[in-house]
Write a protein that holds these residues in place. Structure first.
Motif, short mmCIF file in Angstrom:
data_model
loop_
_atom_site.label_atom_id
_atom_site.label_comp_id
_atom_site.label_asym_id
_atom_site.label_seq_id
_atom_site.Cartn_x
_atom_site.Cartn_y
_atom_site.Cartn_z
N GLU A 208 9.05 7.78 -8.89
CA GLU A 208 8.27 6.82 -9.70
C GLU A 208 8.20 5.46 -9.03
OE1 GLU A 208 6.29 7.37 -12.34
OE2 GLU A 208 6.75 9.42 -11.71
N ASP A 209 9.25 5.08 -8.32
CA ASP A 209 9.21 3.79 -7.60
C ASP A 209 8.29 3.87 -6.39
OD1 ASP A 209 10.96 2.66 -9.38
OD2 ASP A 209 12.73 2.84 -8.11
N VAL A 210 8.18 5.05 -5.80
CA VAL A 210 7.24 5.23 -4.69
C VAL A 210 5.81 5.24 -5.23
CG1 VAL A 210 6.53 6.75 -2.81
CG2 VAL A 210 8.96 6.46 -3.33
N ARG A 211 5.62 5.84 -6.39
CA ARG A 211 4.30 5.87 -7.02
C ARG A 211 3.79 4.45 -7.28
NH1 ARG A 211 2.37 10.19 -9.67
NH2 ARG A 211 4.50 10.96 -10.07
N ALA A 212 4.70 3.51 -7.46
CA ALA A 212 4.32 2.13 -7.78
C ALA A 212 3.60 1.43 -6.63
CB ALA A 212 5.55 1.33 -8.19
N TRP A 213 3.54 2.06 -5.44
CA TRP A 213 2.70 1.51 -4.37
C TRP A 213 1.24 1.40 -4.81
CZ3 TRP A 213 3.80 -0.76 0.21
CH2 TRP A 213 5.08 -0.59 0.75
N SER A 214 0.86 2.15 -5.84
CA SER A 214 -0.51 2.08 -6.33
C SER A 214 -0.87 0.67 -6.81
CB SER A 214 -0.71 3.08 -7.48
OG SER A 214 0.13 2.77 -8.58
N ARG A 215 0.14 -0.13 -7.17
CA ARG A 215 -0.12 -1.51 -7.61
C ARG A 215 -0.56 -2.41 -6.46
NH1 ARG A 215 5.92 -2.22 -10.16
NH2 ARG A 215 5.84 -0.56 -11.73
N HIS A 216 -0.34 -1.95 -5.24
CA HIS A 216 -0.50 -2.83 -4.08
C HIS A 216 -1.77 -2.53 -3.28
CE1 HIS A 216 3.46 -4.60 -4.64
NE2 HIS A 216 3.87 -3.38 -4.95
N THR A 217 -2.71 -1.80 -3.88
CA THR A 217 -3.97 -1.55 -3.19
C THR A 217 -5.14 -1.58 -4.16
OG1 THR A 217 -5.22 0.06 -1.87
CG2 THR A 217 -3.65 0.96 -3.44
N ARG A 218 -6.27 -2.06 -3.65
CA ARG A 218 -7.53 -1.96 -4.37
C ARG A 218 -8.35 -0.78 -3.85
NH1 ARG A 218 -7.87 -7.35 -2.81
NH2 ARG A 218 -9.82 -6.95 -1.69
N GLY A 219 -7.83 -0.12 -2.83
CA GLY A 219 -8.49 1.06 -2.29
C GLY A 219 -8.02 2.31 -3.01
N THR A 220 -8.25 3.45 -2.39
CA THR A 220 -7.78 4.70 -2.99
C THR A 220 -6.27 4.82 -2.79
OG1 THR A 220 -8.15 5.97 -0.96
CG2 THR A 220 -9.98 5.81 -2.51
N PHE A 221 -5.64 5.57 -3.68
CA PHE A 221 -4.19 5.77 -3.60
C PHE A 221 -3.89 7.24 -3.80
CE2 PHE A 221 -0.06 6.33 -5.66
CZ PHE A 221 0.76 5.75 -4.69
N GLY A 222 -2.95 7.74 -3.01
CA GLY A 222 -2.48 9.11 -3.18
C GLY A 222 -0.98 9.18 -3.02
N LEU A 223 -0.35 10.16 -3.66
CA LEU A 223 1.09 10.36 -3.58
C LEU A 223 1.37 11.81 -3.23
CD1 LEU A 223 4.08 9.45 -4.08
CD2 LEU A 223 3.74 10.16 -6.46
N HIS A 224 2.24 12.03 -2.24
CA HIS A 224 2.66 13.37 -1.86
C HIS A 224 4.18 13.42 -1.91
CE1 HIS A 224 -1.33 14.67 -0.31
NE2 HIS A 224 -1.47 13.38 -0.12
N THR A 225 4.73 14.43 -2.56
CA THR A 225 6.18 14.59 -2.62
C THR A 225 6.58 15.90 -1.95
OG1 THR A 225 6.10 15.68 -4.79
CG2 THR A 225 6.31 13.27 -4.76
#
Length: 261
Positions: A208-225
Motif C-alpha cells: 500500500e505504501d508503494v501504491r502511494a506513488w500514484s500521488r506523485h504523478t499526473r501521468g499514467t500509473f501502474g503497480l506490479h507485485t
C-alpha cells in the motif's frame, strides 16, 4: 561539470545506436554491477546505462554522498548531456527516491532544458509521501549486519567475513543515512508516467505504501507485485524486464528526439 567528470557516474552495459536509454539507479550499498545481468535480456532498441555512486567499486576512493538531495543534484548535472534521446529511469530501493528526485529537477527545468523521461520505474520503495522514521544508520555493527542479512541482496559470505565487512559497511551505512534522513519536499506531481513494483512481503516497502506513488504523478500509473521480499527482483528478473520493455516499447515511438543540451 565536465564530460570526464560526467562519465565516471555511468557504466554502459548495453549500447545501441538509437532507441531508448534506460538509466538504472542502484539500492543502498549497491553498485552499478547489480544491473549488469539485465544487459543481455533487454530487447533491441533499449540501451542500458547504470549509475555508479561514489564510494564503491572503481569509485571507492571517493567519499560517499550522505544526502539524497545532494546526490540527486550531482547526478542531475552529470546526466544532462546524456538526455539527447528518449530515456527512462529505473530505481530500486534508495535508487527509487534518487531517480525521483532527479526527475523532479528535470521537470522544474523543462522548456529550458532536456525533455523528461518517457517513464519512471520505482521498485522496492514506499512513496516519498509515506514517511517512516528510521535510524538504523546509527545502530551498532551487529544490528546493522542483521538488517542486511534479513533483507537479502548481500552474499552471505560477505556478512561472515569481518575483513570484507570493515571495507563495505561504511558505504552501506552512508547510504542508509542518506535515505533514512530523506524527507519529501513540496514538488508538484510529476508529468511523467510512473510504474511501481514491489515484493509482496517486503518489510521495507508495504504494497500500500508503494501504491502511494500514484500521488506523485499526473501521468499514467501502474503497480506490479511479485512474491518475495525486498530483493524480489532477483527471482523475478524476467517478469520485471517484461514490464519495463513493454512500457518503453509503447512509450518511446511517440517521443521526438531530444536536442543535445
Amino acid at each position: 561539470m565536465g564530460e570526464t567528470d560526467s562519465e565516471k557516474w555511468f557504466r554502459v552495459y548495453r549500447r545501441v545506436p538509437e532507441g531508448v536509454r534506460l538509466f538504472c539507479f542502484p539500492h543502498a550499498g549497491g553498485a552499478a554491477s547489480y544491473f549488469y545481468p539485465w544487459a543481455g535480456r533487454l530487447p533491441d532498441g533499449i540501451e542500458l546505462q547504470v549509475l555508479q555512486y561514489p564510494g564503491r567499486q572503481d569509485r571507492v576512493g571517493e567519499p560517499c554522498v550522505r544526502s539524497v538531495p545532494a546526490l540527486a543534484d550531482r547526478i542531475h548535472a552529470a546526466i544532462r548531456p546524456r538526455l539527447n534521446r528518449p530515456y527512462a529511469f529505473f530505481g530500486h530501493s534508495m535508487g527509487a527516491v534518487v531517480a525521483f528526485e532527479v526527475a523532479c529537477r528535470i521537470a522544474r527545468e523543462e522548456g529550458a532544458g532536456p525533455a523528461g523521461p518517457a517513464h519512471l520505474f520505482v521498485s522496492g520503495r514506499r512513496a516519498p509521501s509515506c514517511v517512516r522514521h528510521e535510524e538504523l544508520h546509527r545502530a551498532g555493527r551487529s544490528a546493522f549486519v542483521a538488517e542486511m542479512r534479513a533483507l537479502g541482496g548481500t552474499d552471505p559470505r560477505v556478512l561472515e567475513d569481518d575483513t570484507i565487512l570493515d571495507f563495505v559497511l561504511p558505504t552501506v551505512r552512508a547510504d542508509y543515512e542518506a535515505v533514512e534522513t530523506y524527507r519529501f519536499g513540496s514538488w508538484e506531481p510529476l508529468p511523467y508516467d510512473v510504474t511501481a513494483l514491489a515484493g509482496e512481503s517486503d518489510p521495507k516497502a508495504a504494497v500500500e505504501d508503494v501504491r502511494a506513488w500514484s500521488r506523485h504523478t499526473r501521468g499514467t500509473f501502474g503497480l506490479h507485485t511479485y512474491p518475495g521480499g525486498h530483493f524480489y527482483l532477483d527471482d523475478h528478473r524476467s517478469g520485471v524486464l517484461d514490464v519495463v520493455s513493454s512500457a518503453l516499447t509503447t512509450a518511446a515511438p511517440g517521443r521526438k528526439p531530444l536536442p543535445h543540451p
